[in-house]
Design an enzyme around this catalytic site. Structure first.
Site, short mmCIF file in Angstrom:
data_model
loop_
_atom_site.label_atom_id
_atom_site.label_comp_id
_atom_site.label_asym_id
_atom_site.label_seq_id
_atom_site.Cartn_x
_atom_site.Cartn_y
_atom_site.Cartn_z
NE ARG A 98 -37.68 -13.37 7.52
CZ ARG A 98 -37.31 -13.42 6.24
NH1 ARG A 98 -36.61 -14.44 5.80
NH2 ARG A 98 -37.59 -12.44 5.39
CG HIS A 110 -32.91 -9.95 4.95
ND1 HIS A 110 -34.22 -9.73 4.56
CD2 HIS A 110 -32.71 -11.29 4.85
CE1 HIS A 110 -34.77 -10.88 4.21
NE2 HIS A 110 -33.88 -11.84 4.39
CG ASP A 126 -26.14 -14.92 5.81
OD1 ASP A 126 -26.59 -15.93 5.22
OD2 ASP A 126 -26.33 -13.75 5.41
CB CYS A 173 -30.90 -15.53 7.69
SG CYS A 173 -29.41 -15.67 6.69
NE ARG A 199 -35.10 -11.77 -0.95
CZ ARG A 199 -34.74 -12.86 -0.27
NH1 ARG A 199 -34.22 -13.89 -0.89
NH2 ARG A 199 -34.91 -12.91 1.03
CD GLN A 226 -33.61 -13.71 8.25
OE1 GLN A 226 -34.00 -14.02 7.13
NE2 GLN A 226 -33.70 -14.53 9.28
N1 NVA Z 1 -26.72 -12.71 3.05
C1 NVA Z 1 -27.63 -13.60 2.37
C2 NVA Z 1 -28.94 -13.65 3.07
C3 NVA Z 1 -29.94 -14.56 2.46
C4 NVA Z 1 -31.22 -14.61 3.21
C5 NVA Z 1 -27.81 -13.16 0.94
O1 NVA Z 1 -27.95 -11.95 0.67
O2 NVA Z 1 -27.79 -14.01 0.05
N1 CP Z 2 -33.74 -15.93 5.02
C1 CP Z 2 -34.24 -15.64 3.80
O1 CP Z 2 -34.44 -14.48 3.45
O2 CP Z 2 -34.48 -16.72 3.04
P1 CP Z 2 -34.94 -16.70 1.51
O3 CP Z 2 -33.75 -16.23 0.72
O4 CP Z 2 -35.33 -18.11 1.21
O5 CP Z 2 -36.08 -15.74 1.38
#
Ligand code: NVA
Ligand code: CP
Length: 343
Positions: free
Chosen positions: A315, A133, A229, A270, A106, A136
């Protein structure tokens, strides 16, 4: 279909049939988990999960799924590895691939996870980048399918920052699954022409549509699922809160907006979500900009339309499916899977 040894970097790398198979396998794993059936198929394997951004769901899903499959799991936190500061991505990939059977990443640029995958000769799984993602989207579609009993012909509307990583993966997954996709948000936060151009022909082939608009009346009587989101993603400058709030406030998912959708519509997110003041970021935003709730109101979040916690659970089941399929050697034969005694 052959998944063995493949990376999971973006939804568009997989065919419709492969994605459906991943969802089917996730359903199987969910049943096994609920039945407390042992599925430790890989007691000899270990995985590394590398996080350059924070996480709750993704990290815990990879860990629990890994343990459930019998594997050892090493978590490397945002400051815990040498990658990028002291060691190149290519070298990190080649070292980790000597020690582990699979690597989750990540972080920021999609190029990083692509480069890891290029240099590691074990599967690399994308746990979120600035671009997409994919795990997700897989979990989300499992949740939508569980709720409605099917996917094809449904309409999913993503409302808000429609050019973010989650929206990009949802557009790709919708096109692949024959789900109409609406990206509804301000003109300044439209999905890129590149992602639209990639998904449009796939949607046409699968008899569904992609609509990009700034007009929320598009949702009227049409949307089966409303998804939103956060207005500012991980890694984005907190200085941007002001301009984002200005742009996105008209797209807040509140009861008025939900009521535009079908009566049977559900709400997805998410997570994490700013639906109340129970986080330090939400309190800072409240102090500076006077907002009690952001992308979704607490009323919608806590309503019976909201299936966000089912989504969070799924997930884990879908990530388990992705890891299992890319780590399972089919040359051992289909039969051996049922014959192999787990754990
Ligand atoms: N768009 C958000 C998703 C988090 C799961 C981010 O990148 O922070
Ligand atoms: N939805 C998601 O990816 O959550 P986290 O950032 O907690 O992993």
């Amino acid at each position: 279909m052959n998944f063995y040894g493949r990376d999971f970097l973006r939804i568009l790398d997989f065919s419709e049939e492969e994605l459906k198979y991943m969802l089917a396998m996730a359903r199987k794993f969910k049943e096994m988990k609920k039945a407390k059936q042992n599925h430790k198929y890989f007691p000899e394997k270990n995985i590394a999960i590398l996080f350059e951004k924070t996480s709750t769901r993704t990290r815990c899903s990879f860990e629990v799924a890994g343990y459930d499959l019998g594997m050892g799991v090493t978590y490397l936190d945002p400051t815990g590895s040498q990658m990028g500061h002291k060691e190149s991505i290519a070298d990190t990939a080649r070292v980790l691939a000597r020690l582990y059977d699979g690597i989750e990443y990540r972080g920021f640029d999609q190029k990083i996870v692509d480069e890891l995958a290029e240099y590691a000769d074990v599967p690399v799984w994308n746990g979120l980048t600035d671009e997409c993602h994919p795990t997700q989207a897989l979990g989300d579609f499992m949740t939508i399918e569980e709720h409605f009993g099917h996917l094809k012909g449904l309409t999913l509307a993503f409302v808000g920052d429609t050019r973010n990583n989650v929206a990009n993966s949802l557009m790709a997954m919708s096109a692949k699954m024959g789900v109409n996709f609406i990206a509804c948000g301000p003109v300044g936060l439209r999905p890129s022409d590149e992602i639209i151009a990639k998904c449009q022909p796939i949607a046409e082939k699968n008899d569904c549509t992609i609509t990009v608009t700034d007009d929320i009346s598009i949702l009227d009587g049409r949307a089966d699922a409303i998804y939103t989101d956060v207005w500012l993603s991980l890694g984005e400058d907190s200085e941007k809160w002001g301009e984002r709030i200005e742009l996105l406030k008209p797209y807040q998912v509140n009861m008025d907006l939900m009521q535009r959708a079908k009566d049977t519509a559900v709400f997805l997110h998410c997570l994490p979500s700013f639906h109340d003041l129970n986080t330090s970021i939400a309190r800072d935003v409240k102090e500076k900009y006077g907002l009690d709730e952001m992308e979704v109101t607490n009323e919608v979040f806590e309503s019976d339309k909201s299936i966000v916690f089912e989504q969070a659970e799924n997930r884990m089941h879908t990530i388990k499916s992705v890891m299992f399929l890319t780590l399972w050697d089919p040359s051992l034969g289909k039969k051996s899977l049922s014959e192999k005694k787990p754990g």
